[in-house]
Write an enzyme that holds these catalytic residues in place. Sequence first.
Site, PDB file in Angstrom:
ATOM      1  N   PRO A  58      -4.583  -4.665   1.175  1.00 24.89           N
ATOM      2  CA  PRO A  58      -4.611  -6.226   2.278  1.00 24.89           C
ATOM      3  C   PRO A  58      -4.970  -6.440   3.501  1.00 24.89           C
ATOM      4  O   PRO A  58      -5.340  -7.562   4.318  1.00 24.89           O
ATOM      5  CB  PRO A  58      -3.140  -5.224   2.197  1.00 24.89           C
ATOM      6  CG  PRO A  58      -2.765  -3.887   2.438  1.00 24.89           C
ATOM      7  CD  PRO A  58      -3.672  -3.462   1.652  1.00 24.89           C
ATOM      8  N   GLN A  91       0.802  -1.260  -0.301  1.00 27.14           N
ATOM      9  CA  GLN A  91       0.141  -0.115   0.154  1.00 27.14           C
ATOM     10  C   GLN A  91       0.787   0.907   0.041  1.00 27.14           C
ATOM     11  O   GLN A  91       2.249   1.458   0.437  1.00 27.14           O
ATOM     12  CB  GLN A  91      -0.593  -0.106   1.477  1.00 27.14           C
ATOM     13  CG  GLN A  91      -0.438  -0.692   2.810  1.00 27.14           C
ATOM     14  CD  GLN A  91      -1.438  -0.839   3.669  1.00 27.14           C
ATOM     15  OE1 GLN A  91      -2.073  -0.726   3.614  1.00 27.14           O
ATOM     16  NE2 GLN A  91      -0.929  -1.539   4.693  1.00 27.14           N
ATOM     17  N   HIS A 118      -8.188   3.664  20.328  1.00 30.07           N
ATOM     18  CA  HIS A 118      -7.608   2.717  20.899  1.00 30.07           C
ATOM     19  C   HIS A 118      -8.304   2.036  22.510  1.00 30.07           C
ATOM     20  O   HIS A 118      -8.276   1.509  22.765  1.00 30.07           O
ATOM     21  CB  HIS A 118      -6.250   3.528  20.290  1.00 30.07           C
ATOM     22  CG  HIS A 118      -5.614   3.210  19.528  1.00 30.07           C
ATOM     23  ND1 HIS A 118      -5.164   4.446  19.119  1.00 30.07           N
ATOM     24  CD2 HIS A 118      -5.221   1.914  18.338  1.00 30.07           C
ATOM     25  CE1 HIS A 118      -4.361   4.176  17.238  1.00 30.07           C
ATOM     26  NE2 HIS A 118      -4.863   2.547  17.399  1.00 30.07           N
ATOM     27  N   GLY A 169      -1.623 -12.163   8.205  1.00 27.75           N
ATOM     28  CA  GLY A 169      -2.490 -12.848   9.560  1.00 27.75           C
ATOM     29  C   GLY A 169      -3.962 -13.352   9.227  1.00 27.75           C
ATOM     30  O   GLY A 169      -3.943 -14.585  10.610  1.00 27.75           O
ATOM     31  N   ASP A 229       0.079   0.951  14.116  1.00 23.28           N
ATOM     32  CA  ASP A 229       0.075   2.248  13.810  1.00 23.28           C
ATOM     33  C   ASP A 229       0.806   1.592  15.880  1.00 23.28           C
ATOM     34  O   ASP A 229       0.816   2.539  16.323  1.00 23.28           O
ATOM     35  CB  ASP A 229      -0.508   2.984  14.089  1.00 23.28           C
ATOM     36  CG  ASP A 229      -2.245   2.521  14.118  1.00 23.28           C
ATOM     37  OD1 ASP A 229      -2.429   2.231  15.943  1.00 23.28           O
ATOM     38  OD2 ASP A 229      -2.671   2.341  13.738  1.00 23.28           O
ATOM     39  N   ASP A 246      -7.688  -5.130  14.366  1.00 21.85           N
ATOM     40  CA  ASP A 246      -7.404  -3.453  14.276  1.00 21.85           C
ATOM     41  C   ASP A 246      -6.900  -3.250  12.897  1.00 21.85           C
ATOM     42  O   ASP A 246      -5.884  -3.739  12.492  1.00 21.85           O
ATOM     43  CB  ASP A 246      -6.588  -3.150  15.122  1.00 21.85           C
ATOM     44  CG  ASP A 246      -6.291  -1.893  15.421  1.00 21.85           C
ATOM     45  OD1 ASP A 246      -7.061  -0.614  13.714  1.00 21.85           O
ATOM     46  OD2 ASP A 246      -5.716  -0.948  15.513  1.00 21.85           O
ATOM     47  N   SER A 247      -8.014  -4.100  11.515  1.00 27.87           N
ATOM     48  CA  SER A 247      -7.314  -3.711  10.000  1.00 27.87           C
ATOM     49  C   SER A 247      -7.630  -2.602   9.319  1.00 27.87           C
ATOM     50  O   SER A 247      -8.676  -1.570   9.988  1.00 27.87           O
ATOM     51  CB  SER A 247      -8.553  -5.035   9.524  1.00 27.87           C
ATOM     52  OG  SER A 247     -10.112  -4.153   9.416  1.00 27.87           O
ATOM     53  N   THR A 248      -7.944  -3.034   8.641  1.00 31.50           N
ATOM     54  CA  THR A 248      -8.310  -1.385   7.617  1.00 31.50           C
ATOM     55  C   THR A 248      -9.056  -1.819   6.880  1.00 31.50           C
ATOM     56  O   THR A 248      -9.922  -2.882   7.006  1.00 31.50           O
ATOM     57  CB  THR A 248      -6.997  -1.561   5.997  1.00 31.50           C
ATOM     58  OG1 THR A 248      -6.546  -2.418   5.498  1.00 31.50           O
ATOM     59  CG2 THR A 248      -5.821  -0.772   6.250  1.00 31.50           C
ATOM     60  N   ASP A 249      -9.807  -1.174   5.984  1.00 28.97           N
ATOM     61  CA  ASP A 249     -11.445  -1.410   5.460  1.00 28.97           C
ATOM     62  C   ASP A 249     -10.948  -2.115   4.186  1.00 28.97           C
ATOM     63  O   ASP A 249      -9.824  -2.969   4.157  1.00 28.97           O
ATOM     64  CB  ASP A 249     -12.005  -0.654   3.977  1.00 28.97           C
ATOM     65  CG  ASP A 249     -11.981   0.958   5.199  1.00 28.97           C
ATOM     66  OD1 ASP A 249     -12.410   0.844   6.762  1.00 28.97           O
ATOM     67  OD2 ASP A 249     -11.636   1.919   4.826  1.00 28.97           O
TER      68      ASP A 249
END
Lengths: 285, 285
Positions: free
Chosen positions: B162, B31, B62, B138, B86, B155-158
């Site tokens: 990935p 990305q 968080h 994962g 992050d 705790d993923s992206t959309d």
Amino acid sequence: MELWYTENHSKEAKFSIKVEKQLYSGQSDFQRMDVFESNEFGRFFTLDGLVMITEKDEFIYHDMIVHVPMATNPKIRNVLVIGAGDGGTVRELTRYAHLENIDMVEIDQMVVDICREYFPNSTSGLDDERVHLYFEDGLKFVQEKKNAYDLIIVDSTDPIGPGEGLFTREFYKNCYEALTEDGILVNQHESPFYEEYQRAMKRSHKRIHEFFPVARVYQVHIPTYASGHWLFGFASKSLDPVKDLKEEWWNSLGLETGYYNTDIHSAAFALPNYVKKLLQEAVEE
Amino acid sequence: MELWYTENHSKEAKFSIKVEKQLYSGQSDFQRMDVFESNEFGRFFTLDGLVMITEKDEFIYHDMIVHVPMATNPKIRNVLVIGAGDGGTVRELTRYAHLENIDMVEIDQMVVDICREYFPNSTSGLDDERVHLYFEDGLKFVQEKKNAYDLIIVDSTDPIGPGEGLFTREFYKNCYEALTEDGILVNQHESPFYEEYQRAMKRSHKRIHEFFPVARVYQVHIPTYASGHWLFGFASKSLDPVKDLKEEWWNSLGLETGYYNTDIHSAAFALPNYVKKLLQEAVEE
């Protein structure tokens, strides 16, 4: 071509909506008003360049400003609404058959005229026979009333321009006196996230807290308002919005709502620590 | 000159942040990543042009992804975190002295490297001796684990790029098997408001619901995510996040938090009617 409406949520953060066309633009004695057509939000209405309502999410604001106080006290009969020219607050109130009188005081008649023309849904309650429209200054109107209303809803713009007087000490004091014994005051209470809105939130809370024994704040997800994190104030002479919620009674009315339910009623009063801290600071200042 | 970062929240709604300067721009195998400096939000980090964290509001995300499951089960000792490059999720986890092991699996090592350089606060927990970093997929990592973790946090992206595999049936099934008897799965659950996010929300709920006896959703105000109305999923084999909340126990720990508290814990599970309806549709589809 592309046409975009842009609103500054802070000096350095802004939100933009792609517009199909501008349906109206005008200037009243008080403010500039515009109506736009968009694909994402349907029609939307702005005052001095700030979104007031969009067809897509106005149900959230109006559900939460009306049903929270109404579900807390089944004895409410006489209601005063200040501002609210788009009609949505009155529309929700008129769904309660037991209400006897709804006075709405909007300083700017042009807001109502324009909204009647472009937003037939949100203005659909204004012709209910229990509704009385007054095109006057809410600040003055409320000054002359004593022990008159069971509920006052302050559905105002931000505290700049014509909405400014509706955030003053004098106004809150007059509201207190205009309310009956178990009277409730609900007001548009700004937002905790961006600095300018945060200041307005703190000022409003500080002042309401001076006059009302119960002064609480509740939160709502309104995507088209700055930060999406919006607040309402619930102040009263005696009733607590959570302890006194009449859950069974409200649910027995069978009102269909898009956002409000009696679970979210109580939940909305649980605030994040950073918001609680800001409100506490306001009271101690 | 003025420099503005703009993110499309939908095809026809966008959010912009005034930028002081771009601190980093690069491309990993997975990305594009950028780091910006702004006055309104401090530093912020984007992946493929979508805000992941800002210094101003990362505490909200968080707090709510970590403390909700942790306060539900005091017996959690062994945690798996997927994504979360992050570092903010691990930082919050390391505040619990009773945790014994935290495995973090991030597919893209460059995310961690860049965040270590530009976000020392959010990555401050990564060197805790209980933390083990794996730079792997994962989806594959969790496949090999059985009855191993008390808590899995996704705790993923959309679900594009990935993060896509972390929204599949197979992945949720593997999570179920990797969890211990009272195991909890918490995941980033998208948003109910804009159509594309709404689709991802419904798909995620439908699939989690197939495997977990308890599959609930909770909401949070995150101003820098699309619409500001964000959701997390809480799924488990046995524990209910509201009934089983260990309020006294959690408050006895004395953790200071900016957003989370045990009132908002339960409140966050009260959802607006329109969101409940969408989730119900998802399960029935």
